[in-house]
Write a protein that holds these residues in place. Structure first.
Motif, PDB file in Angstrom:
ATOM      1  N   GLY A  30      25.947 -11.202   4.012  1.00  0.00           N
ATOM      2  CA  GLY A  30      27.302 -10.638   3.954  1.00  0.00           C
ATOM      3  C   GLY A  30      27.308  -9.258   3.312  1.00  0.00           C
ATOM      4  N   MET A  33      25.370  -6.715   5.602  1.00  0.00           N
ATOM      5  CA  MET A  33      26.059  -6.294   6.839  1.00  0.00           C
ATOM      6  C   MET A  33      27.303  -5.456   6.532  1.00  0.00           C
ATOM      7  SD  MET A  33      27.717  -9.861   8.155  1.00  0.00           S
ATOM      8  CE  MET A  33      29.394 -10.286   7.632  1.00  0.00           C
ATOM      9  N   TYR A  42      27.509  -9.919  12.215  1.00  0.00           N
ATOM     10  CA  TYR A  42      28.806 -10.548  11.911  1.00  0.00           C
ATOM     11  C   TYR A  42      28.974 -11.921  12.590  1.00  0.00           C
ATOM     12  CZ  TYR A  42      30.845  -6.585   9.317  1.00  0.00           C
ATOM     13  OH  TYR A  42      31.122  -5.622   8.371  1.00  0.00           O
ATOM     14  N   HIS A  45      26.848 -14.561  10.814  1.00  0.00           N
ATOM     15  CA  HIS A  45      27.395 -14.825   9.480  1.00  0.00           C
ATOM     16  C   HIS A  45      28.638 -15.722   9.588  1.00  0.00           C
ATOM     17  CE1 HIS A  45      28.511 -13.749   5.279  1.00  0.00           C
ATOM     18  NE2 HIS A  45      29.749 -13.756   5.738  1.00  0.00           N
ATOM     19  N   LYS A  46      29.517 -15.386  10.519  1.00  0.00           N
ATOM     20  CA  LYS A  46      30.763 -16.141  10.670  1.00  0.00           C
ATOM     21  C   LYS A  46      30.479 -17.565  11.168  1.00  0.00           C
ATOM     22  CE  LYS A  46      33.966 -13.168  12.693  1.00  0.00           C
ATOM     23  NZ  LYS A  46      34.724 -12.187  13.296  1.00  0.00           N
ATOM     24  N   ILE A  52      29.013 -24.308   7.661  1.00  0.00           N
ATOM     25  CA  ILE A  52      28.726 -24.760   6.284  1.00  0.00           C
ATOM     26  C   ILE A  52      29.992 -25.275   5.596  1.00  0.00           C
ATOM     27  CG2 ILE A  52      28.945 -22.773   4.705  1.00  0.00           C
ATOM     28  CD1 ILE A  52      25.984 -23.349   4.002  1.00  0.00           C
ATOM     29  N   GLY A 101      37.073 -15.993   4.489  1.00  0.00           N
ATOM     30  CA  GLY A 101      36.417 -15.322   5.621  1.00  0.00           C
ATOM     31  C   GLY A 101      37.182 -15.599   6.916  1.00  0.00           C
ATOM     32  N   MET A 104      40.427 -13.657   6.816  1.00  0.00           N
ATOM     33  CA  MET A 104      40.209 -12.216   7.051  1.00  0.00           C
ATOM     34  C   MET A 104      39.952 -11.942   8.542  1.00  0.00           C
ATOM     35  SD  MET A 104      37.130 -10.017   5.314  1.00  0.00           S
ATOM     36  CE  MET A 104      35.881 -11.251   5.435  1.00  0.00           C
ATOM     37  N   HIS A 144      40.432 -10.692   2.706  1.00  0.00           N
ATOM     38  CA  HIS A 144      39.388  -9.690   2.444  1.00  0.00           C
ATOM     39  C   HIS A 144      39.126  -9.549   0.944  1.00  0.00           C
ATOM     40  CE1 HIS A 144      37.531  -5.726   4.096  1.00  0.00           C
ATOM     41  NE2 HIS A 144      36.707  -6.398   3.337  1.00  0.00           N
ATOM     42  N   HIS A 147      37.468 -12.668  -0.383  1.00  0.00           N
ATOM     43  CA  HIS A 147      36.091 -12.764   0.102  1.00  0.00           C
ATOM     44  C   HIS A 147      35.158 -11.843  -0.700  1.00  0.00           C
ATOM     45  CE1 HIS A 147      33.863 -14.760   3.278  1.00  0.00           C
ATOM     46  NE2 HIS A 147      33.165 -13.661   3.530  1.00  0.00           N
ATOM     47  N   SER A 148      35.625 -10.623  -0.972  1.00  0.00           N
ATOM     48  CA  SER A 148      34.779  -9.668  -1.713  1.00  0.00           C
ATOM     49  C   SER A 148      34.632 -10.094  -3.177  1.00  0.00           C
ATOM     50  CB  SER A 148      35.384  -8.269  -1.689  1.00  0.00           C
ATOM     51  OG  SER A 148      35.439  -7.816  -0.375  1.00  0.00           O
TER      52      SER A 148
HETATM   53  C1  HEM Z   1      30.555 -19.882   3.738  1.00  0.00           C
HETATM   54  C2  HEM Z   1      30.226 -19.028   2.983  1.00  0.00           C
HETATM   55  C3  HEM Z   1      30.346 -17.540   3.061  1.00  0.00           C
HETATM   56  C4  HEM Z   1      29.829 -16.725   2.122  1.00  0.00           C
HETATM   57  C5  HEM Z   1      29.056 -17.155   0.887  1.00  0.00           C
HETATM   58  C6  HEM Z   1      30.151 -15.357   2.508  1.00  0.00           C
HETATM   59  C7  HEM Z   1      29.805 -14.256   1.768  1.00  0.00           C
HETATM   60  C8  HEM Z   1      30.098 -12.960   2.115  1.00  0.00           C
HETATM   61  C9  HEM Z   1      29.854 -11.797   1.282  1.00  0.00           C
HETATM   62  C10 HEM Z   1      29.273 -11.855  -0.133  1.00  0.00           C
HETATM   63  C11 HEM Z   1      30.252 -10.721   1.968  1.00  0.00           C
HETATM   64  C12 HEM Z   1      30.211  -9.268   1.495  1.00  0.00           C
HETATM   65  C13 HEM Z   1      31.590  -8.893   0.984  1.00  0.00           C
HETATM   66  C14 HEM Z   1      31.717  -7.428   0.606  1.00  0.00           C
HETATM   67  O1  HEM Z   1      30.753  -6.887   0.089  1.00  0.00           O
HETATM   68  O2  HEM Z   1      32.806  -6.895   0.829  1.00  0.00           O
HETATM   69  C15 HEM Z   1      30.744 -11.168   3.248  1.00  0.00           C
HETATM   70  C16 HEM Z   1      31.247 -10.334   4.229  1.00  0.00           C
HETATM   71  C17 HEM Z   1      31.901 -10.796   5.348  1.00  0.00           C
HETATM   72  N1  HEM Z   1      32.150 -12.105   5.692  1.00  0.00           N
HETATM   73 FE1  HEM Z   1      31.513 -13.722   4.688  1.00  0.00          FE
HETATM   74  N2  HEM Z   1      30.856 -15.382   3.686  1.00  0.00           N
HETATM   75  C18 HEM Z   1      31.017 -16.682   4.068  1.00  0.00           C
HETATM   76  C19 HEM Z   1      31.704 -17.139   5.176  1.00  0.00           C
HETATM   77  C20 HEM Z   1      32.371 -16.330   6.088  1.00  0.00           C
HETATM   78  C21 HEM Z   1      33.185 -16.799   7.187  1.00  0.00           C
HETATM   79  C22 HEM Z   1      33.429 -18.271   7.523  1.00  0.00           C
HETATM   80  C23 HEM Z   1      33.656 -15.696   7.824  1.00  0.00           C
HETATM   81  C24 HEM Z   1      34.554 -15.594   9.020  1.00  0.00           C
HETATM   82  C25 HEM Z   1      34.793 -16.540   9.849  1.00  0.00           C
HETATM   83  C26 HEM Z   1      33.137 -14.529   7.127  1.00  0.00           C
HETATM   84  C27 HEM Z   1      33.369 -13.227   7.490  1.00  0.00           C
HETATM   85  C28 HEM Z   1      32.886 -12.105   6.855  1.00  0.00           C
HETATM   86  C29 HEM Z   1      33.097 -10.758   7.298  1.00  0.00           C
HETATM   87  C30 HEM Z   1      33.870 -10.314   8.541  1.00  0.00           C
HETATM   88  C31 HEM Z   1      32.490  -9.922   6.345  1.00  0.00           C
HETATM   89  C32 HEM Z   1      32.423  -8.387   6.350  1.00  0.00           C
HETATM   90  C33 HEM Z   1      33.571  -7.794   5.585  1.00  0.00           C
HETATM   91  C34 HEM Z   1      33.562  -6.287   5.634  1.00  0.00           C
HETATM   92  O3  HEM Z   1      33.064  -5.736   6.606  1.00  0.00           O
HETATM   93  O4  HEM Z   1      34.105  -5.693   4.702  1.00  0.00           O
HETATM   94  N3  HEM Z   1      32.383 -14.948   6.080  1.00  0.00           N
HETATM   95  N4  HEM Z   1      30.666 -12.546   3.294  1.00  0.00           N
END
Ligand code: HEM
Length: 185
Positions: A30, A33, A42, A45-46, A52, A101, A104, A144, A147-148
């Motif tokens: 995350g 990327m 992306y 990750h999604k 999970i 996530g 967002m 958002h 999540h951050s």
């Molecule tokens: C299940 C555990 C998850 C963990 C531990 C996790 C963790 C993270 C982390 C640490 C980031 C970086 C945030 C940043 O630096 O701004 C990130 C980014 C992101 N995550 Fe997750 N995530 C998870 C699940 C998901 C899910 C389910 C989705 C969507 C369905 C998602 C969508 C995204 C997206 C779109 C970004 C990029 C945000 C950006 O571009 O600013 N994540 N994630």
């Protein structure tokens, strides 16, 4: 089989390590990327994040059935309190990260799919090709932020949890680590 003081069930041990490894990998991917705009990562990750979430919910159900693992030594009250706070942070963090996530991406109009299986449809902008229109910008923004921030809080909680586990192993030598690996202690 349910957890006992001397041995944790196969399900408790498997869910602990599956979710631990999954969350650490998702945090690393995350951050990478988001910082490097690696858009090809992306969807993976999604997808893994949504999958999970299913295991996380199963783990919470199992935790309610079993309660917290029973302490193996007479830890100091402050240690027990800190460990409990960290365990709660981990539990809440594991739920909040995937849900935020989904908020967002889903409310942001980007859509949510699990390896091609569409759960929330994308909302393409008819005027600007390649862009999307948010379905609910407020929900997407809250997602958002959570999540951050949630990612950072989770990293801190994982580190504290790790320090606690190492301290338990070196100081108390009570087999708590072996128990978490499924062994009888
Ligand atoms: C299940 C555990 C998850 C963990 C531990 C996790 C963790 C993270 C982390 C640490 C980031 C970086 C945030 C940043 O630096 O701004 C990130 C980014 C992101 N995550 Fe997750 N995530 C998870 C699940 C998901 C899910 C389910 C989705 C969507 C369905 C998602 C969508 C995204 C997206 C779109 C970004 C990029 C945000 C950006 O571009 O600013 N994540 N994630």
């Amino acid at each position: 089989m349910k957890d006992t003081k001397n041995q944790l069930s196969f399900l408790s041990v498997s869910l602990h390590w599956l979710i631990a490894i999954g969350m650490i990998a998702l945090i690393a991917v995350g951050i990478y990327m988001a910082e490097n705009e690696a858009f090809s990562l992306y969807p993976i990750h999604k997808s893994i994040g949504v999958i999970i979430l299913g295991f996380i919910l199963l783990r919470i159900y199992w935790r309610i059935q079993n309660g917290w693992p029973v302490a193996l030594s007479d830890y100091k009250p402050a240690e027990v309190r800190i460990a409990r706070i960290v365990q709660w942070l981990l539990l809440i963090g594991t739920v909040m990260l995937p849900i935020s996530g989904i908020m967002m991406s889903g409310a942001g109009g980007f859509g949510v799919s699990v390896f091609g299986l569409e759960l929330i449809a994308k909302n393409p902008d008819p005027v600007n090709a390649g862009k999307v229109i948010a379905l609910n910008p407020t929900v997407a923004q809250i997602g958002h932020v959570v999540h951050s921030w949630g990612g950072n809080i989770l990293i801190a909680a994982i580190l504290l949890h790790l320090i606690g586990a190492i301290k338990q192993k070196l100081l108390y030598k009570d087999g708590a680590m072996a128990r978490m690996l499924g062994k009888q202690v």
